[in-house]
Design an enzyme around this catalytic site. Structure first.
Site, PDB file in Angstrom:
ATOM      1  N   GLY A  77       0.827  -1.199   0.000  1.00  0.00           N
ATOM      2  CA  GLY A  77       0.000   0.000   0.000  1.00  0.00           C
ATOM      3  C   GLY A  77       0.861   1.248   0.000  1.00  0.00           C
ATOM      4  O   GLY A  77       0.550   2.240  -0.667  1.00  0.00           O
ATOM      5  N   ALA A 206      -3.585  -6.075  -0.395  1.00  0.00           N
ATOM      6  CA  ALA A 206      -4.173  -7.396  -0.159  1.00  0.00           C
ATOM      7  C   ALA A 206      -4.192  -7.788   1.310  1.00  0.00           C
ATOM      8  O   ALA A 206      -5.128  -8.442   1.769  1.00  0.00           O
ATOM      9  CB  ALA A 206      -3.396  -8.452  -0.949  1.00  0.00           C
ATOM     10  N   THR A 243       9.981  -7.764 -12.264  1.00  0.00           N
ATOM     11  CA  THR A 243       9.279  -9.028 -12.483  1.00  0.00           C
ATOM     12  C   THR A 243       8.090  -9.128 -11.534  1.00  0.00           C
ATOM     13  O   THR A 243       8.225  -8.894 -10.338  1.00  0.00           O
ATOM     14  CB  THR A 243      10.238 -10.224 -12.270  1.00  0.00           C
ATOM     15  OG1 THR A 243      11.306 -10.085 -13.191  1.00  0.00           O
ATOM     16  CG2 THR A 243       9.535 -11.553 -12.474  1.00  0.00           C
ATOM     17  N   CYS A 331       4.734   6.176  23.137  1.00  0.00           N
ATOM     18  CA  CYS A 331       5.643   5.122  23.574  1.00  0.00           C
ATOM     19  C   CYS A 331       5.616   3.907  22.662  1.00  0.00           C
ATOM     20  O   CYS A 331       6.565   3.130  22.649  1.00  0.00           O
ATOM     21  CB  CYS A 331       5.277   4.673  24.982  1.00  0.00           C
ATOM     22  SG  CYS A 331       5.226   6.021  26.142  1.00  0.00           S
TER      23      CYS A 331
END
Lengths: 399, 143
Positions: A77, A206, A243, A331
């Site tokens: 994403g 996905a 690829t 934190c």
């Protein structure tokens, strides 16, 4: 200590990542050892691989209501967001250099536009209200003649708020700029349609809807100029060389197909569990606020700020009980900064420190929710008993 | 790999000396909730020794463990000895703290120092080692 085995293991961090559904994994497996050709090769091995990624392209396009040739597969994403923001901005540079984003965007959008700003683009960050909503009129007010791109996320992964993208789209279209939406948190979980939203580009991943990590996509409307992030070959129409990750893309396609089939039942089940969790926790724990919008929110998302205590401490104690959640506290972030989303919503720093975020998925059930509602209140009590802020609050209350 | 050492988790899960001393001889506060961590130390002094040390902490696992460790290290020590407790000693005793947690969470020694200073001011006494060492932040070390 954490040596005792918890009674139950409850994963409630589906926005971090979902597990891969068995059917998705099944679909992927042949593409490691049996059909392993490079989709760009001209022999039959290549043909087989090409055929399956084109099938996946159609499945993903179907999930968002676009055309297959408008789908560009990416590795995440974050990559899709970078490609959208940088690729569209650079593609439109002849028209102007002004970009608008919201204050609650994911860092893959916020940091991408900051990089563009350093390269000479101009940036406006529009605020959100206390629910995390962007006001479409505020976007309109900030549009200039040289505005080329607006990027507002569809749904926020930290507070679950769903933005009025279609309304924002009207304002952006009137001005002739492009609209990108980061729909990573929403796609596959709620209906997403590029034409109904009126966007020009949309990012999805996905691993937010039971597909594998490493498979994501950018949908870009036909005939819009997009400059690639990388130089290379002709894959993905030259928009994303390298690829193709065939098994992951097959998994993304299968996950998209299943999301279309199962979305109504998932949404119904998860929103019921979510409401049970929200009601259970708000009843059991006082001085706790629900963050994000009450109704315009993701069906599998419940986020809170528990006052007087800190999120990481809660997270550690929940983990010992076998419960997995997230927090936006300073934190818990590696940068030790409170969540920019909560701060943009006007939540004070010390309250943002008590951020706790639950995201549900298909493997959850009512017993999971009961377990959390049973286990969290004593954890909160225990941490409040050692909190100087709580001690002060109690003293002031007594007068 | 877990983020925290076993020692840190032990002190976080079973913190020693949590609470408030109602008639404390000195109180010290350090940190602020905006950075994420806040600690309050209470001390009870008898014959120049820390007869009792208690703390309250708002913060992450490391902050709780640091407070607990400081309270344990300080209890029973003379005031001068207690002032020798430094953030790096505390981190050492905890078998290391994550590097990014070092600065914000490791405030226990400073909070204790402030409690001792509060005591000294109330009593109008001078304590060796109280003023020489400031609340300097020491460099972090990887766990």
């Amino acid at each position: 200590m954490g040596t005792a085995k918890p009674e139950r293991r409850v994963y409630l961090d589906y926005v971090a990542t979902t597990p891969v559904l068995p059917e998705v994994l099944e679909a992927m497996l042949p593409y490691f050892r049996e059909v392993y050709g490079n989709p760009q090769s001209l022999h039959s091995w290549g043909d087989e691989a090409r055929e399956v990624i084109e099938k996946a392209r159609a499945q993903v396009a179907g999930l968002v209501g676009g055309s297959p040739e408008e789908i560009v597969f990416t590795s995440s994403g974050s990559e899709a967001n970078n490609l959208a923001v940088k690729g569209l901005a650079q593609g439109q540079i002849a028209k102007g250099k002004h970009i608008i984003v919201s204050a609650v965007e994911h860092f893959s959008v916020l940091n991408a536009v900051r990089t563009l700003e350093k390269a000479g683009f101009e940036l406006t960050v529009v605020p959100v209200d206390k629910y995390g909503l962007v006001d479409p009129d505020e976007v309109a007010r900030n549009i200039r003649k040289d505005t080329i791109l607006v990027s507002v996320m569809h749904a926020n992964g930290e507070v679950g708020t769903i933005q009025p993208i279609a309304e924002i789209s009207k304002r952006v279209k009137e001005a002739g700029a492009l609209l990108h939406t980061d729909a990573v948190a929403s796609t596959g979980n709620i209906p997403v349609n590029v034409n109904e939203l009126g966007v020009d580009a949309l990012s999805l991943a996905a691993n937010q809807f039971y597909g594998p990590k490493g498979a994501a996509a950018l949908w870009v409307r036909k005939r819009i100029r997009l400059i690639p992030l990388m130089d290379g070959g002709v894959q993905e129409g030259g928009r994303r060389p390298g690829t193709e990750n065939v098994p992951a893309i097959v998994g993304l396609g299968k996950a998209a197909e299943l999301a279309i089939r199962d979305m109504p039942s998932r949404m119904e089940k998860l929103s019921q569990l979510r409401d049970k969790l929200i009601n259970g926790l708000l009843t059991a724990i006082d001085h706790t606020i629900l963050t994000g919008h009450l109704t315009q929110r993701l069906p599998h998302h419940a986020s809170f700020c528990v006052e007087f205590i800190e999120g990481e401490a809660m997270l550690l104690l929940l983990n010992i009980q076998g419960i997995a959640v997230s927090s936006g506290s300073a934190c818990t972030s590696r940068a030790l900064k409170a969540s920019h989303v909560l701060i943009a919503m006007g939540i004070p720093h010390e309250i943002a420190q008590g951020s706790l975020l639950f995201s549900l998925g298909v493997d959850n059930n009512e017993a999971d929710i009961d377990y959390v509602v049973e286990k969290l209140p004593p954890i909160v009590d225990r941490l409040r008993q050692m909190s100087p802020l709580y001690a002060k609050f109690i003293k002031e209350k007594r007068g | 790999m877990p983020m925290y050492s076993e020692k840190v988790m032990d002190h976080f899960m079973n913190p020693r000396n949590v609470g408030e001393i109602k008639d404390a001889d000195g109180i010290g506060e350090e940190g602020n909730p905006i950075c994420g961590d806040m600690m309050t130390f209470y001390i009870k002094v008898k014959d120049n020794r820390l007869e009792d040390v208690k703390f309250q902490t708002f913060g992450c696992g490391a902050a709780v463990a640091v407070s607990s460790m400081v309270s344990e290290m300080a209890k029973g020590k003379t005031l001068e000895e207690a002032l020798e407790i430094t953030p790096s000693l505390v981190a050492q005793e905890l078998e290391g703290l994550p590097k990014n947690k070092y600065h914000c969470s490791n405030l226990g020694a400073q909070a204790l120092r402030k409690a001792i200073r509060d005591y000294a001011q109330k009593k109008g006494i001078k304590i060796e080692g109280l003023e020489e060492k400031g609340e300097e932040h020491e460099e972090g070390e990887e766990s």
